[in-house]
Design a protein around this motif. Sequence first.
Motif, PDB file in Angstrom:
ATOM      1  N   VAL A  68     -20.791  -0.191 -36.388  1.00 33.22           N
ATOM      2  CA  VAL A  68     -19.963  -1.392 -36.347  1.00 33.22           C
ATOM      3  C   VAL A  68     -18.528  -0.944 -36.098  1.00 33.22           C
ATOM      4  O   VAL A  68     -18.099   0.088 -36.584  1.00 33.22           O
ATOM      5  CB  VAL A  68     -20.102  -2.211 -37.657  1.00 33.22           C
ATOM      6  CG1 VAL A  68     -21.492  -2.788 -37.749  1.00 33.22           C
ATOM      7  CG2 VAL A  68     -19.808  -1.384 -38.888  1.00 33.22           C
ATOM      8  N   MET A  69     -17.783  -1.704 -35.318  1.00 30.58           N
ATOM      9  CA  MET A  69     -16.610  -1.156 -34.648  1.00 30.58           C
ATOM     10  C   MET A  69     -15.269  -1.700 -35.137  1.00 30.58           C
ATOM     11  O   MET A  69     -14.608  -2.439 -34.425  1.00 30.58           O
ATOM     12  CB  MET A  69     -16.736  -1.376 -33.151  1.00 30.58           C
ATOM     13  CG  MET A  69     -17.158  -2.793 -32.744  1.00 30.58           C
ATOM     14  SD  MET A  69     -16.983  -3.102 -30.981  1.00 30.58           S
ATOM     15  CE  MET A  69     -18.078  -1.908 -30.291  1.00 30.58           C
ATOM     16  N   LEU A 159     -19.491  -8.174 -34.504  1.00 29.48           N
ATOM     17  CA  LEU A 159     -19.414  -6.763 -34.869  1.00 29.48           C
ATOM     18  C   LEU A 159     -20.774  -6.108 -35.057  1.00 29.48           C
ATOM     19  O   LEU A 159     -20.917  -5.163 -35.826  1.00 29.48           O
ATOM     20  CB  LEU A 159     -18.561  -6.587 -36.126  1.00 29.48           C
ATOM     21  CG  LEU A 159     -17.059  -6.774 -35.926  1.00 29.48           C
ATOM     22  CD1 LEU A 159     -16.390  -7.233 -37.197  1.00 29.48           C
ATOM     23  CD2 LEU A 159     -16.425  -5.472 -35.447  1.00 29.48           C
ATOM     24  N   CYS A 160     -21.787  -6.587 -34.340  1.00 31.61           N
ATOM     25  CA  CYS A 160     -23.089  -5.916 -34.366  1.00 31.61           C
ATOM     26  C   CYS A 160     -23.082  -4.730 -33.405  1.00 31.61           C
ATOM     27  O   CYS A 160     -22.425  -4.750 -32.369  1.00 31.61           O
ATOM     28  CB  CYS A 160     -24.207  -6.869 -33.971  1.00 31.61           C
ATOM     29  SG  CYS A 160     -24.623  -8.083 -35.240  1.00 31.61           S
ATOM     30  N   HIS A 161     -23.861  -3.711 -33.772  1.00 35.23           N
ATOM     31  CA  HIS A 161     -24.052  -2.545 -32.906  1.00 35.23           C
ATOM     32  C   HIS A 161     -25.540  -2.364 -32.676  1.00 35.23           C
ATOM     33  O   HIS A 161     -26.308  -2.211 -33.639  1.00 35.23           O
ATOM     34  CB  HIS A 161     -23.470  -1.285 -33.547  1.00 35.23           C
ATOM     35  CG  HIS A 161     -23.689  -0.043 -32.738  1.00 35.23           C
ATOM     36  ND1 HIS A 161     -22.789   0.409 -31.817  1.00 35.23           N
ATOM     37  CD2 HIS A 161     -24.719   0.839 -32.716  1.00 35.23           C
ATOM     38  CE1 HIS A 161     -23.247   1.520 -31.250  1.00 35.23           C
ATOM     39  NE2 HIS A 161     -24.426   1.801 -31.787  1.00 35.23           N
ATOM     40  N   THR A 173     -32.410 -13.313 -34.262  1.00 36.57           N
ATOM     41  CA  THR A 173     -31.026 -13.518 -34.705  1.00 36.57           C
ATOM     42  C   THR A 173     -30.645 -12.422 -35.686  1.00 36.57           C
ATOM     43  O   THR A 173     -31.378 -12.145 -36.647  1.00 36.57           O
ATOM     44  CB  THR A 173     -30.860 -14.885 -35.380  1.00 36.57           C
ATOM     45  OG1 THR A 173     -31.117 -15.928 -34.429  1.00 36.57           O
ATOM     46  CG2 THR A 173     -29.448 -15.059 -35.932  1.00 36.57           C
ATOM     47  N   LEU A 174     -29.499 -11.797 -35.461  1.00 35.40           N
ATOM     48  CA  LEU A 174     -28.922 -10.839 -36.395  1.00 35.40           C
ATOM     49  C   LEU A 174     -27.593 -11.397 -36.897  1.00 35.40           C
ATOM     50  O   LEU A 174     -26.801 -11.921 -36.108  1.00 35.40           O
ATOM     51  CB  LEU A 174     -28.668  -9.485 -35.725  1.00 35.40           C
ATOM     52  CG  LEU A 174     -29.857  -8.757 -35.091  1.00 35.40           C
ATOM     53  CD1 LEU A 174     -29.398  -7.408 -34.548  1.00 35.40           C
ATOM     54  CD2 LEU A 174     -30.987  -8.579 -36.081  1.00 35.40           C
ATOM     55  N   GLY A 175     -27.346 -11.271 -38.197  1.00 37.76           N
ATOM     56  CA  GLY A 175     -26.072 -11.708 -38.752  1.00 37.76           C
ATOM     57  C   GLY A 175     -24.939 -10.762 -38.402  1.00 37.76           C
ATOM     58  O   GLY A 175     -25.129  -9.747 -37.714  1.00 37.76           O
ATOM     59  N   ASP A 176     -23.747 -11.083 -38.870  1.00 37.60           N
ATOM     60  CA  ASP A 176     -22.571 -10.257 -38.602  1.00 37.60           C
ATOM     61  C   ASP A 176     -22.767  -8.837 -39.134  1.00 37.60           C
ATOM     62  O   ASP A 176     -23.471  -8.610 -40.129  1.00 37.60           O
ATOM     63  CB  ASP A 176     -21.337 -10.850 -39.280  1.00 37.60           C
ATOM     64  CG  ASP A 176     -20.952 -12.215 -38.742  1.00 37.60           C
ATOM     65  OD1 ASP A 176     -21.453 -12.605 -37.670  1.00 37.60           O
ATOM     66  OD2 ASP A 176     -20.152 -12.899 -39.418  1.00 37.60           O
ATOM     67  N   HIS A 177     -22.115  -7.896 -38.483  1.00 37.45           N
ATOM     68  CA  HIS A 177     -22.029  -6.501 -38.950  1.00 37.45           C
ATOM     69  C   HIS A 177     -23.386  -5.820 -39.083  1.00 37.45           C
ATOM     70  O   HIS A 177     -23.550  -4.929 -39.924  1.00 37.45           O
ATOM     71  CB  HIS A 177     -21.293  -6.426 -40.303  1.00 37.45           C
ATOM     72  CG  HIS A 177     -19.858  -6.837 -40.249  1.00 37.45           C
ATOM     73  ND1 HIS A 177     -18.820  -5.958 -40.019  1.00 37.45           N
ATOM     74  CD2 HIS A 177     -19.289  -8.057 -40.381  1.00 37.45           C
ATOM     75  CE1 HIS A 177     -17.672  -6.620 -40.032  1.00 37.45           C
ATOM     76  NE2 HIS A 177     -17.923  -7.896 -40.242  1.00 37.45           N
ATOM     77  N   PRO A 191     -30.397 -10.442 -41.856  1.00 34.53           N
ATOM     78  CA  PRO A 191     -29.147 -11.065 -42.299  1.00 34.53           C
ATOM     79  C   PRO A 191     -27.943 -10.166 -42.078  1.00 34.53           C
ATOM     80  O   PRO A 191     -28.075  -8.976 -41.750  1.00 34.53           O
ATOM     81  CB  PRO A 191     -29.400 -11.296 -43.794  1.00 34.53           C
ATOM     82  CG  PRO A 191     -30.338 -10.193 -44.180  1.00 34.53           C
ATOM     83  CD  PRO A 191     -31.233  -9.992 -42.981  1.00 34.53           C
ATOM     84  N   ALA A 192     -26.779 -10.729 -42.304  1.00 37.83           N
ATOM     85  CA  ALA A 192     -25.518  -9.994 -42.125  1.00 37.83           C
ATOM     86  C   ALA A 192     -25.526  -8.693 -42.911  1.00 37.83           C
ATOM     87  O   ALA A 192     -26.010  -8.623 -44.043  1.00 37.83           O
ATOM     88  CB  ALA A 192     -24.347 -10.869 -42.560  1.00 37.83           C
TER      89      ALA A 192
END
Length: 204
Positions: A68-69, A159-161, A173-177, A191-192
Motif C-alpha cells: 500500500v502506497m 490504496l489497494c496493491h 470487491t476489496l476494501g481500502d488498503h 474487507p478493508a
Amino acid sequence: MKPVLLLGGGGHAAVVLDVLTLCDVPMAGYLAPSPGRLDLPYLGDDSLLSTLSPSDYRVALGVGSTGVMPLRRQLFERAKRWGFECVTLIHPRAIVARSAVLAEGVQVMAGAVIQPGCHLHENVLVNTAASVDHHCELAAHCHIAPGARLSGGVRLGALCHVGTGASLLQGITLGDHCLVAAGAVVLGNWPAGSRVKGIPATQF
C-alpha cells in the motif's frame, strides 16, 4: 505546453521518463532526495517543489510501490496542495478503451489493457502488461503491479496493491488498503486492510 517535473529518481521514475519521452512531453528535470541515474537534469530534493510555480510546470510521479502506497499518495496530495497538475500518462503501446475514464495522475504502462466501462480514480498506477477488464472501478492511489489480472466488474477501495501476476475473479470487491500478494488468486471479497496470498488467496 508546460514542461514536466518528474518526482522521483529510481526505477519507476526511469519507466515514467520513458513514457514521457515517447509521448514527446517537454521535461524540465527531476526532484529526488539524491541524484539518480536518469538522463535528465537533477534539480534538487522534493522541497524545491514548494518554491516553484504551478503556472510554469506540471508534475509526474516517478514513485511506484511494493505495498500500500503512502509515499505515492503523499507526493500526489502535496503536489495538488501546492496547485500543480499531475500528468495522466498512457504508454503508446497500452490499450485503453474509449469509454474508460481515467482521472488525474493515472499511469498506464507498456502492454497494459484497460477495457470498456472502467473508471480509474486519481493517481492509479496500472503497471507493465497488467489488465483491467470491463466495468472495473479502482479508487484513488491503487497500484496494479506488472502482469496482474482483474476480471470484469472488480471494485477496489483506495490504496489497494495487487501484486505481480495476481488474479482477481470477476465481480470481486476489496476494501481500502488491501494487499494482494504476488501470484495470488482471489476468489472472494475481502474487507478493508486485508492482506491475502496464495491459491486460493487466504489472509496472512
